[in-house]
Write a protein that holds these residues in place. Sequence first.
Motif, PDB file in Angstrom:
ATOM      1  N   LYS A  15       3.619   5.580  12.112  1.00 44.36           N
ATOM      2  CA  LYS A  15       3.533   5.568  10.649  1.00 44.36           C
ATOM      3  C   LYS A  15       3.618   4.149  10.082  1.00 44.36           C
ATOM      4  N   ILE A  16       3.016   3.209  10.793  1.00 44.63           N
ATOM      5  CA  ILE A  16       2.997   1.822  10.333  1.00 44.63           C
ATOM      6  C   ILE A  16       1.872   1.676   9.314  1.00 44.63           C
ATOM      7  N   PRO A  17       2.137   1.098   8.143  1.00 41.79           N
ATOM      8  CA  PRO A  17       1.070   0.946   7.153  1.00 41.79           C
ATOM      9  C   PRO A  17      -0.035   0.023   7.666  1.00 41.79           C
ATOM     10  N   ALA A  18      -1.223   0.220   7.152  1.00 40.72           N
ATOM     11  CA  ALA A  18      -2.374  -0.597   7.562  1.00 40.72           C
ATOM     12  C   ALA A  18      -2.275  -1.974   6.923  1.00 40.72           C
ATOM     13  N   ASP A  19      -1.337  -2.731   7.407  1.00 37.37           N
ATOM     14  CA  ASP A  19      -1.052  -4.073   6.916  1.00 37.37           C
ATOM     15  C   ASP A  19      -0.842  -4.941   8.150  1.00 37.37           C
ATOM     16  N   VAL A  20      -1.626  -6.020   8.283  1.00 39.67           N
ATOM     17  CA  VAL A  20      -1.602  -6.827   9.497  1.00 39.67           C
ATOM     18  C   VAL A  20      -0.202  -7.346   9.798  1.00 39.67           C
ATOM     19  N   ASP A  21       0.478  -7.875   8.782  1.00 40.26           N
ATOM     20  CA  ASP A  21       1.813  -8.432   9.009  1.00 40.26           C
ATOM     21  C   ASP A  21       2.782  -7.365   9.513  1.00 40.26           C
TER      22      ASP A  21
ATOM     23  N   GLN B 159      -5.137   5.146   7.964  1.00 39.79           N
ATOM     24  CA  GLN B 159      -4.090   4.870   6.980  1.00 39.79           C
ATOM     25  C   GLN B 159      -2.759   4.530   7.640  1.00 39.79           C
ATOM     26  N   ASP B 160      -2.443   5.210   8.713  1.00 37.92           N
ATOM     27  CA  ASP B 160      -1.220   4.962   9.465  1.00 37.92           C
ATOM     28  C   ASP B 160      -1.580   4.566  10.891  1.00 37.92           C
ATOM     29  N   TRP B 161      -0.795   3.635  11.452  1.00 43.92           N
ATOM     30  CA  TRP B 161      -1.048   3.146  12.795  1.00 43.92           C
ATOM     31  C   TRP B 161       0.213   3.282  13.629  1.00 43.92           C
ATOM     32  N   ALA B 162       0.043   3.168  14.935  1.00 45.51           N
ATOM     33  CA  ALA B 162       1.188   3.264  15.837  1.00 45.51           C
ATOM     34  C   ALA B 162       0.982   2.323  17.015  1.00 45.51           C
ATOM     35  N   TRP B 163       2.097   1.801  17.512  1.00 47.59           N
ATOM     36  CA  TRP B 163       2.109   1.141  18.815  1.00 47.59           C
ATOM     37  C   TRP B 163       2.627   2.168  19.801  1.00 47.59           C
ATOM     38  N   SER B 164       1.836   2.461  20.829  1.00 46.54           N
ATOM     39  CA  SER B 164       2.139   3.564  21.733  1.00 46.54           C
ATOM     40  C   SER B 164       2.089   3.150  23.195  1.00 46.54           C
ATOM     41  N   MET B 165       2.773   3.944  24.023  1.00 46.29           N
ATOM     42  CA  MET B 165       2.594   3.882  25.461  1.00 46.29           C
ATOM     43  C   MET B 165       1.496   4.883  25.777  1.00 46.29           C
TER      44      MET B 165
ATOM     45  N   ILE C 280       0.828  -1.200   0.000  1.00 51.24           N
ATOM     46  CA  ILE C 280       0.000   0.000   0.000  1.00 51.24           C
ATOM     47  C   ILE C 280       0.865   1.254   0.000  1.00 51.24           C
ATOM     48  N   GLU C 281       2.016   1.221   0.659  1.00 56.32           N
ATOM     49  CA  GLU C 281       2.923   2.367   0.641  1.00 56.32           C
ATOM     50  C   GLU C 281       3.458   2.604  -0.768  1.00 56.32           C
TER      51      GLU C 281
END
Length: 295
Positions: A151-157, A136-142, A54-55
């Motif tokens: 800025k992680i793409p919306a891709d499960v893997d 569109q973009d995801w993050a793992w956050s505290m 997707i990127e």
Amino acid sequence: MSDSSSQLFPELKDFVERSGMLANAKGMTAARLPRILGQGQTRASGLEMPPATIERQQELLSLALPDEAAHIPGVQKEIAEARRAVEAHKDYMRHPDNRRRFAMEVLHRLEGVSTGNKDNQFFAGRLILVPDKAGQDWAWSMTPHYPVISKIPADVDYLVSAYRASETIVDRWTLPVDRFLDRLSLAWTMARHFSEGENVLIADVARLFKIAAQDERFWSSPARRNFEDVPEAVFIVNLINWRRNRDTPGDRDSFELVPATLNQAHGTKSRAFYVPSNAEGTVVRPMIYIRRRQA
């Protein structure tokens, strides 16, 4: 996993090679073209993976191609297919129910981790999975506020891999409580020096903690080459660890956090710092100042 091989756009690749476009590329074209061809890494910070499909499709739609490419049916077909895929992706992710289903799929892929949905937040262990408004973009956050990897793409893997990478980052940067207090004291002292009044903003201490957290190599030879980039979430990681593991009166009373008022916590100029008030980090409480207690 998303196909990251150059065969995603074979006609474009052939045109680029024949025209010498990559060798002569400048500016944004020089930055975008290798990523479109599957070279380099994803935009997600701290994640060592090639660009997601997707990127690459999104980058292709922003690429300025020479006029001659408009006369190559195969290249135009690939652009049209990329446009349909990107639009379909946007349309799917703009719906909250679809974002929820996507997030739950990611959580279900995380083996051996406590996951769930609480307070309208998706959590996995000590991390929160946070999408942007469009999904569109995801993050793992505290907590929902301080990303470890963004800025992680919306891709499960990619999100599953980013979770593991985020855990590694958190483990690496979690300091022993006594060492954190030493670094916190240094950051607080620097922030106090630059403060206009008696109150020291937690946000200022967090900003200067990136300096205080540097290892001995930097302090013995303060130079840019010895300065290590400290992820934004490192301060809150250690603040949480300290608050959960302080076990002596001296540790407990060395610093105190001051809750923010409604005016301090809201608005575009807010400097509040959001501290978790539950184990999962899905609920936060705005704090504003950090005070050093007198012995």
